[in-house]
Design an enzyme around this catalytic site. Structure first.
Site, mmCIF file in Angstrom:
data_model
loop_
_atom_site.group_PDB
_atom_site.id
_atom_site.type_symbol
_atom_site.label_atom_id
_atom_site.label_comp_id
_atom_site.label_asym_id
_atom_site.label_seq_id
_atom_site.Cartn_x
_atom_site.Cartn_y
_atom_site.Cartn_z
ATOM 1 N N SER A 669 0.830 -15.820 6.791
ATOM 2 C CA SER A 669 0.587 -14.886 5.692
ATOM 3 C C SER A 669 1.545 -15.082 4.534
ATOM 4 O O SER A 669 1.340 -14.523 3.455
ATOM 5 C CB SER A 669 0.681 -13.438 6.197
ATOM 6 N N LYS A 712 2.559 -3.738 3.892
ATOM 7 C CA LYS A 712 3.345 -4.664 3.078
ATOM 8 C C LYS A 712 3.542 -4.120 1.662
ATOM 9 O O LYS A 712 4.645 -4.174 1.112
ATOM 10 C CB LYS A 712 2.642 -6.016 3.033
#
Length: 828
Positions: A669, A712
């Protein structure tokens, strides 16, 4: 690429539950939904497995914990079991021929206990009837007649011998050594001296008579054991006859009662024969200190009588289905057994032992049933992980399913580790549907590595962890909440509370278009919201109470997140949120502690130098990088080669690292983030530190979706809030993740006010434009990128590296090009 990438609108960051979807005021107005939602495929599999009566169609239900596997399976099985006939009762009885091999008797449901009671009553009646019969006048007279007959035989034989002896001057006398013959004279036994004084002719005549009489005496003495044997046989026949008459009417009464059960009739005949043979066990004079038992290690069963020996006439009921046929004790029908501790003995039963005089003893009354016995004729539900963790349990279950019967034996016996003699009960036929519950990884590992698994568990029920968030799904969610409230006696929820729970369900599903089916978490949220409503003394749960429950749960779990952010604010962990840096960027990761997930910013740096085209992953070099992260780094190398290495090799050496990372790093990611840092280091172009980045990238430069996007974004947002929002800060996410956004209200409000930004990009060129403020640039017809673009700067510096590499390889006589400063023209 177009440099005008606009931040996302606030509407894209959170998808609220529309009021139109909730046409009620409180859950009290709804019809409760007693069931499971979003599991249509799994429910169809369960119905199919239940309906299939062929061998091997057992069910494995797998899915994440908390999705309702167990409750759904139990509800379906219970409903189906009610319409099925109750199974047989099973009991073990003594095998009178081979006591170490008890016999299994099957009886219609509810009949085993009456048989046990009948046998107990029979023994009790025999204990009174037999002594009475043997003390009766008839038996006494017949016994005395037989004894008189034997006495007459004895006396007749000796009387005849006595008469013959007297005629020959011989007397039959008793001595300490037994019977003997001696010559007499005038009624007196002759001494040896007196006998020698007789005439020789008289002596010879008497000696001949003595020899003849001695032979007759020996013949009579030889006949006595035979007569006594015949007497004992006659006594046994008398005892049998008396016992048969005493037992006959008692057994016949039982036989009339059980005439519809052939196996019971056969057993009663065996009992009759054994009682006749062991009638003395019921008499008071018999030794009452022994039991009929199996002594472990002995080759023969110990026999005996007394109260202990009556155990052999008992009936050991191991499966009693009387409740299944009792309408006053629901549910009726087939059994549904959920075994919480599936050990080997809990599955197939066990044989218990008693310690007596230093030896272990047992008999058929100490046989105990297992879960397979109790579920025989019905359904058995177990947790797959638990049975796999128990020694021998998994192989035992498979062996029973393959063989079609239940054999009770210890693990040591099944492995051939013991040779001592113990009980060997007759196996019981098995007809059961087994349902295993577990995680997907267990199902797929068993499918791959256990050759028997697919033959025994042919049906899989796949429970998913999300469902569609459409109108029907929302309504079903609300009805399910209404059912839970009624089931647990909680406060009802108003429309706003239901809407907030549905929105949280989307957040749990990590998708604004989905809802979680992890109903355990949803139910916990309702319970905790009920608590906060009680604290505030409200009769209805509102959205405020749901939010309080969410916030309180986060507060209980986020000590580590709070400490981590504190260290970032204090500068212990370096995370910059303003200014520009070359080769440095803020990446985003997700940490999970138990069920609590939160985002953690990480500083990623890259630097480059002259080299041979190698891209070094420092995390991998020190064994901190996982395979997926290493794959992402190799994709970066491929991207650079595809875009900038078509006219020659890449003559650089690049190094990428997660700064201040002291644990393992895995996942791809951050691959787009690493690529941005790498392009910045090669092109000497600074990146905005006010923007954090997440997203993976492919070889073509497409930015791909990642997980944990909400956490996030919120992780970097919290850092920026502490330092003060400037309006320049934000997060760069993949465009494919926009549909997953369900951000906190604080984030949405900040975006709405222009104090925070979220950009969604689909390609690496879009992202680099946001991070640098420069156009990425597209290659023209002449193979060059436009002046003032990021790609032109990168390509130019790579050519400089290549020229230096050629110069070094040509030797020192070649002039080395100067390190020209690359000036990036501003975009027009």
């Amino acid at each position: 690429m177009n440099a005008t990438i606009e931040p996302l609108k606030p509407q894209a960051l959170y998808t609220p539950c529309p009021d139109a979807a909730l046409d009620f005021e409180t859950t009290q107005d709804l019809k409760p939904l007693d069931g499971v939602i979003g599991q249509a495929r799994a429910l169809e599999s369960i119905r199919f497995a239940i309906g299939m009566r062929h061998e091997g169609y057992n069910l494995f239900a797998f899915g994440p914990e908390g999705t309702g596997k167990s409750s759904t399976v139990m509800r379906f099985l219970s409903h189906e079991a009610e319409s099925q006939p109750p199974p047989l009762d099973w009991c073990y009885v003594n095998n009178f021929e081979e006591p170490h091999k008890p016999r299994a008797l099957s009886l219609p449901a509810g009949k085993a206990c009456p048989l046990r009671d009948d046998m107990e009553q029979l023994v009790e009646e025999l204990q009174g009837a037999l002594p009475a019969a043997f003390e009766g006048e008839e038996y006494t007279q017949r016994k005395e007649a037989l004894e008189e007959e034997l006495k007459t035989q004895h006396e007749g034989a000796f009387s005849k011998l006595q008469d013959q002896a007297e005629k020959s001057g011989i007397a039959l006398i008793r001595t300490p050594m037994g019977l003997g013959l001696a010559p007499v004279q005038d009624g007196e036994v002759l001494s040896p001296q007196a006998f020698d004084d007789l005439p020789e002719k008289d002596q010879q005549a008497r000696q001949v008579s003595l020899a003849e009489l001695q032979q007759q005496l020996e013949d009579i003495l030889a006949q006595i054991p035979k007569w006594e044997k015949e007497h004992r046989e006659k006594m046994r026949e008398l005892n049998r006859d008396v016992t048969k008459r005493a037992v006959g009417h008692l057994i016949e009464e039982l036989e009339k009662r059980w005439e519809s059960e052939p196996n019971v009739m056969a057993y009663l005949e065996e009992v009759r024969a054994d009682v006749v043979e062991h009638a003395s066990d019921f008499l008071p004079s018999h030794d009452q200190g022994q039991q009929q038992i199996i002594v472990v290690g002995q080759r023969r069963p110990a026999g005996g009588g007394g109260p202990g020996s009556f155990r052999r006439y008992q009936v050991n009921v191991i499966v009693d289905n009387s409740d299944s046929v009792n309408p006053d004790i629901p549910p009726n029908g087939a059994p549904v057994i959920e075994e919480e501790h599936p050990t080997h003995p809990n599955l197939v039963g066990r044989i218990e032992h008693l310690s007596q005089m230093g030896a272990l003893i047992t008999d058929f009354n100490l046989i105990k049933a297992g879960a397979l016995h109790c579920a025989n004729g019905g359904y058995l539900v177990m947790d797959a992980r638990r049975i796999l963790l128990q020694p021998f349990a998994w192989e035992t279950l498979k062996r029973a399913l393959r063989a079609g019967h239940i054999k009770i034996e210890s693990p040591a016996e099944s492995m051939g580790w013991v040779s001592t003699v113990t009980l060997d009960p007759e196996p019981i036929p098995l007809d059961v549907k087994v349902v295993l519950l577990g995680e997907p990884i267990i199902y797929y590992l068993l499918s791959q590595y256990d050759p028997d698994f697919k033959e025994l568990f042919k049906v899989a029920a796949d429970f998913v962890n999300t469902m569609d968030r459409d109108d029907n799904g929302v309504k079903d969610y609300a009805r399910l909440l209404a059912a839970q409230v009624e089931r647990e006696g909680l406060r009802h929820l108003d429309k706003s509370a239901v809407a907030r729970i549905i929105e949280q369900g989307a957040r749990m599903a990590q998708d604004a278009e989905k809802l979680t089916t992890h109903m355990a978490s949803v139910v916990d949220l309702v319970r905790e919201a009920d608590y906060w409503a009680e604290v505030e003394d409200h009769k209805i749960i509102s959205a405020r109470h749901v939010q309080e429950a969410i916030d309180a749960k986060i507060y209980r779990s986020d000590r580590y997140r709070e400490r981590l952010q504190e260290e970032i604010q204090r500068g212990t962990f370096v995370i910059e949120s303003e200014g520009e840096r070359i080769g440095q960027i803020n990446g985003l990761a997700v940490l999970q502690l138990d069920s609590f997930m939160f985002g953690k910013p990480s500083r990623i740096t890259a630097n480059v130098s002259l080299g041979k085209g190698e891209l070094v992953d420092i995390e991998r070099q020190v064994d901190l990088g996982g395979p997926l992260h290493s794959k992402g780094v190799m994709i970066l190398e491929s991207f650079l080669a595809q875009r900038f290495g078509q006219d020659g090799p890449l003559a650089l050496s690049a190094r990428i690292v997660f700064e201040q990372s002291y644990g393992g790093v895995d996942g791809d990611s951050a691959s787009s983030t690493e690529l941005y840092a790498l392009l910045s280091a090669i092109g000497k172009i600074p990146l905005k530190q006010s923007i954090a980045v997440t997203g993976s990238v492919d070889q073509m430069g497409r930015v791909q979706a990642i997980g944990g996007v909400n956490e996030k974004i919120e992780g970097f947002f919290d850092i920026c809030v502490e330092r003060g929002l400037t309006g320049d800060q934000g997060v760069l996410i993949p465009g494919a993740n926009v549909k997953h956004l369900m951000l906190r209200d604080e984030v949405v409000d900040a975006v709405k006010d222009g104090r925070f930004n979220i950009w969604a990009v689909d390609h690496i060129d879009q992202g680099i434009e946001v991070l640098t403020g420069l156009p990425a640039g597209e290659m023209g017809a002449g193979g060059e990128y436009p002046i003032g673009t990021v790609n032109r700067a990168v390509a130019r510096n790579l050519r400089q590296f290549a020229a230096k590499a050629r110069a070094f390889s040509a030797g020192p006589q070649q002039p080395v090009p100067t390190n020209a400063v690359i000036k990036v023209e501003p975009s027009r």
